[in-house]
Motif scaffolding. Structure first.
Motif, PDB file in Angstrom:
ATOM      1  N   ILE A 219      -8.378  26.448  25.384  1.00  0.00           N
ATOM      2  CA  ILE A 219      -8.272  27.027  26.723  1.00  0.00           C
ATOM      3  C   ILE A 219      -7.639  28.409  26.621  1.00  0.00           C
ATOM      4  O   ILE A 219      -6.525  28.556  26.106  1.00  0.00           O
ATOM      5  CB  ILE A 219      -7.378  26.154  27.624  1.00  0.00           C
ATOM      6  CG1 ILE A 219      -7.939  24.729  27.721  1.00  0.00           C
ATOM      7  CG2 ILE A 219      -7.232  26.785  29.006  1.00  0.00           C
ATOM      8  CD1 ILE A 219      -6.961  23.742  28.344  1.00  0.00           C
ATOM      9  N   LYS A 220      -8.347  29.421  27.108  1.00  0.00           N
ATOM     10  CA  LYS A 220      -7.771  30.762  27.089  1.00  0.00           C
ATOM     11  C   LYS A 220      -7.598  31.266  28.519  1.00  0.00           C
ATOM     12  O   LYS A 220      -8.542  31.211  29.322  1.00  0.00           O
ATOM     13  CB  LYS A 220      -8.683  31.723  26.319  1.00  0.00           C
ATOM     14  CG  LYS A 220      -8.765  31.426  24.827  1.00  0.00           C
ATOM     15  CD  LYS A 220      -7.551  31.928  24.075  1.00  0.00           C
ATOM     16  CE  LYS A 220      -7.645  31.660  22.582  1.00  0.00           C
ATOM     17  NZ  LYS A 220      -6.392  31.998  21.878  1.00  0.00           N
ATOM     18  N   ILE A 221      -6.404  31.737  28.811  1.00  0.00           N
ATOM     19  CA  ILE A 221      -6.143  32.384  30.098  1.00  0.00           C
ATOM     20  C   ILE A 221      -5.670  33.809  29.797  1.00  0.00           C
ATOM     21  O   ILE A 221      -5.617  34.216  28.633  1.00  0.00           O
ATOM     22  CB  ILE A 221      -5.081  31.614  30.923  1.00  0.00           C
ATOM     23  CG1 ILE A 221      -3.756  31.574  30.169  1.00  0.00           C
ATOM     24  CG2 ILE A 221      -5.567  30.197  31.227  1.00  0.00           C
ATOM     25  CD1 ILE A 221      -2.620  30.930  30.969  1.00  0.00           C
ATOM     26  N   LYS A 222      -5.347  34.534  30.817  1.00  0.00           N
ATOM     27  CA  LYS A 222      -4.967  35.936  30.626  1.00  0.00           C
ATOM     28  C   LYS A 222      -3.864  36.110  29.572  1.00  0.00           C
ATOM     29  O   LYS A 222      -3.891  37.053  28.790  1.00  0.00           O
ATOM     30  CB  LYS A 222      -4.491  36.498  31.969  1.00  0.00           C
ATOM     31  CG  LYS A 222      -4.179  37.971  31.932  1.00  0.00           C
ATOM     32  CD  LYS A 222      -3.761  38.460  33.310  1.00  0.00           C
ATOM     33  CE  LYS A 222      -3.401  39.933  33.275  1.00  0.00           C
ATOM     34  NZ  LYS A 222      -2.993  40.427  34.595  1.00  0.00           N
ATOM     35  N   GLU A 223      -2.908  35.189  29.580  1.00  0.00           N
ATOM     36  CA  GLU A 223      -1.726  35.383  28.735  1.00  0.00           C
ATOM     37  C   GLU A 223      -1.926  35.063  27.253  1.00  0.00           C
ATOM     38  O   GLU A 223      -1.156  35.530  26.411  1.00  0.00           O
ATOM     39  CB  GLU A 223      -0.547  34.554  29.270  1.00  0.00           C
ATOM     40  CG  GLU A 223       0.138  35.163  30.480  1.00  0.00           C
ATOM     41  CD  GLU A 223      -0.722  35.110  31.730  1.00  0.00           C
ATOM     42  OE1 GLU A 223      -1.614  34.240  31.807  1.00  0.00           O
ATOM     43  OE2 GLU A 223      -0.536  35.947  32.626  1.00  0.00           O
ATOM     44  N   ASN A 224      -2.867  34.227  26.928  1.00  0.00           N
ATOM     45  CA  ASN A 224      -3.011  33.872  25.496  1.00  0.00           C
ATOM     46  C   ASN A 224      -4.372  34.244  24.923  1.00  0.00           C
ATOM     47  O   ASN A 224      -4.739  33.805  23.848  1.00  0.00           O
ATOM     48  CB  ASN A 224      -2.706  32.370  25.282  1.00  0.00           C
ATOM     49  CG  ASN A 224      -3.815  31.457  25.770  1.00  0.00           C
ATOM     50  OD1 ASN A 224      -4.542  31.824  26.680  1.00  0.00           O
ATOM     51  ND2 ASN A 224      -3.925  30.283  25.188  1.00  0.00           N
TER      52      ASN A 224
END
Lengths: 341, 341
Positions: free
Chosen positions: A335-340
């Motif tokens: 799972i990728k979001i803005k922070e990682n």
DNA sequence: CTGAAAGCGCTTACAG
DNA sequence: CTGAAAGCGCTTACAG
């Protein structure tokens, strides 16, 4: 350190060549001596030393052919980096790779590329192709001739491919639903934008997604499932049309390529703030939209590792002759979001 | 295939031994011949073949010592699996590892364990220890003697450690805030449960988290930061106390161990449905709570890879003599929820 | 300062 | 059916 061929030969009172024949089943050894050596192999707990094998194997280098539908498809960029990293690490061991890049999913193009690789005398194959009989037959003929084949990113049925290395599509669909459950603004009105209804992987992503929403008892309704044909322009026009038709849509679930096109439609309608958008993979256009807060999360599949591991598995098979332990090597659902990202 | 020592020797009209002396800087070669050989190395694009080096190196095996505070700390279980997987892959190349497990973070215990490893004649060290002068001094003395040291999972300052392999703590804190932003039920009233305010990594997780909440303009208030001392019982009693004191808390941010204890307090107060709980790492107790929907997400750090890569890096250093390219090998910040754990 | 030889563990012709 | 020898690329004593 484990026992060596020399130690076994001494113990058996024969030459190293004879021990080698038994170990590698080259035949031409008298039954009594063969039995004696086999027993010693077990008793002395012999395992072939890879360093020795590698050095001796340098005389006959190994070329691995890779066929990918990667032209104009940035997803495969990281897969190729993985392939090349493996090649670099194994180059001193006599390994090289040959990559045949194809545009699109026409079976004939794929078959032609595969045959060209075979003509270049590759000793193993790693392919991401379409799962249709014509391709299956070509590959089975190749496998019959003793050339091992691995399917990467997209699996093949009805073939004796060594194993599959790639995404766990069902799990990635479930994970998208899980993320949506955390974010949830019920009732969900979901527009699904898939690549093609003919693609196994895309369908598994849809099914895993819907099943998980149901299992969790999340109030939802699927407005429609539209096809982007993995193309940004098609995705744009069809999404725009659907958004106008279903004005209560608050979630976009995009299972494949066409992300930038679909998001452009959302932004043009100025709907990005009320829309939860979930996508797959981390190509530059997608990444940019994650950083812009347009896409909430993108579910990735370790493409680098897919390339990297495929070569390692084929090399191991080449050196040890042993088939890989598993038929499916699933990479992680990430799972990728803005922070990682 | 690249040029070999033999090819260079022939081209230079000298023996292979002489070429070897120049390549490995063993000295005792006349300046003219040395220059001539050095030029040929460049011209012929020579790179040492690892397979050859490995075989020759089998005569002097390499033992790598690993010191971990892993007793009663399940986080390190996967790190150890990674170490052992590397050992298995390199065992044919003469590599073995020796793991010294310690309970807790007493510098004297760590120093004792490290010295025991040295006494066992290890040729490299991989340690996860406390960053205090006493330990730093011991390690620097060891490094001075030519034994390379890697820090794993927790970095060391003021030492000449080869590199750090482990979590990017700041990024993991940011990512937790990013997830919370997606889930957000403002205004957030957050109770932070950290391991110890003396631990760098834990503090970075707190700072990264708070800074990101601020940057995003998310309405939040930190009720208190309490220490669990990485202990479940302490976490339980202190969390219980804090929950009673701050009855508007709707988010638990747990930066370290003590997860099960803190969650028990929440469940006893029957607050799990209104509480968003974020944790780190994927130990069995945490995993169970994620599957039970008590924990919304847990941010992981690829512990297996930390162990695996550390050994590879030390081995490469041993074989090639070249320092690793980076000083920090950060493993990925991995978001795990119920569906992809 | 330099070379010839042996060896790491395995494989490959070749001779018998 | 079996053995002796050479070789993969590098390193390590040893002799001179």
């Amino acid at each position: 350190m484990a026992a060596t061929i020399k130690a076994i030969a001494t113990a058996a009172g024969v030459s190293r060549g004879t021990v080698d024949r038994v170990i590698n089943g080259r035949g031409g050894v008298s039954p009594e001596i063969e039995q004696k050596i086999k027993k010693l192999i077990v008793d002395m707990n012999y395992t072939p030393n890879r360093a020795g094998k590698v050095l001796a194997g340098l005389k006959k280098p190994m070329k691995i052919g890779c066929m990918l539908p990667s032209i104009d498809n940035p997803f495969f960029y990281d897969v190729i980096l993985g392939l090349k990293q493996s090649e670099r690490e194994l180059s001193d061991f006599g390994v090289s790779i040959e990559i045949a890049q194809v545009k699109g999913f026409d079976p004939n193009d794929h078959i032609r590329a595969i045959k060209e690789l075979i003509a270049k005398n590759v000793s193993a194959l790693c392919v991401s192709t379409v799962d249709v009989p014509a391709v299956q037959n070509v590959l089975n003929a190749i496998i019959q001739k003793g050339i091992p084949v691995i399917s990467i990113n997209s699996d093949l049925s009805h073939t004796n491919r060594l194993c599959y290395v790639g995404c766990n599509y069902a799990e990635s669909g479930k994970t998208a639903a899980g993320i949506l459950n955390l974010i949830r603004k019920e009732p969900l009105e979901v527009l699904i934008i898939t690549g093609s209804l003919n693609m196994q992987g895309h369908n598994q992503r849809i099914n895993g997604f819907i099943k998980t929403l149901q299992d969790k008892g999340i109030k939802h309704h699927i407005a429609e499932v539209i096809e982007s044909m993995d193309d940004d322009h098609t995705a744009y026009t069809r999404t725009l049309c659907a958004l106008k038709k279903y004005d209560r849509v608050n979630c976009l679930y995009i299972t494949a390529a066409g992300v930038a096109g679909a998001c452009r439609a959302v932004e043009e309608q100025n709907l990005q703030d009320q829309m939860t958008i979930l996508t797959f993979d981390d190509v530059p256009a997608t990444r940019e939209l994650v950083l812009k807060n347009v896409i909430a999360a993108t579910i990735c599949q370790e493409p680098f590792k897919q390339g990297y591991e495929s070569i390692k598995i084929l090399y191991d098979y080449f050196v040890n002759g042993a088939a890989p332990k598993k038929t499916h090597y699933f990479t992680d659902t990430v799972i990728k979001i803005k922070e990682n990202i």
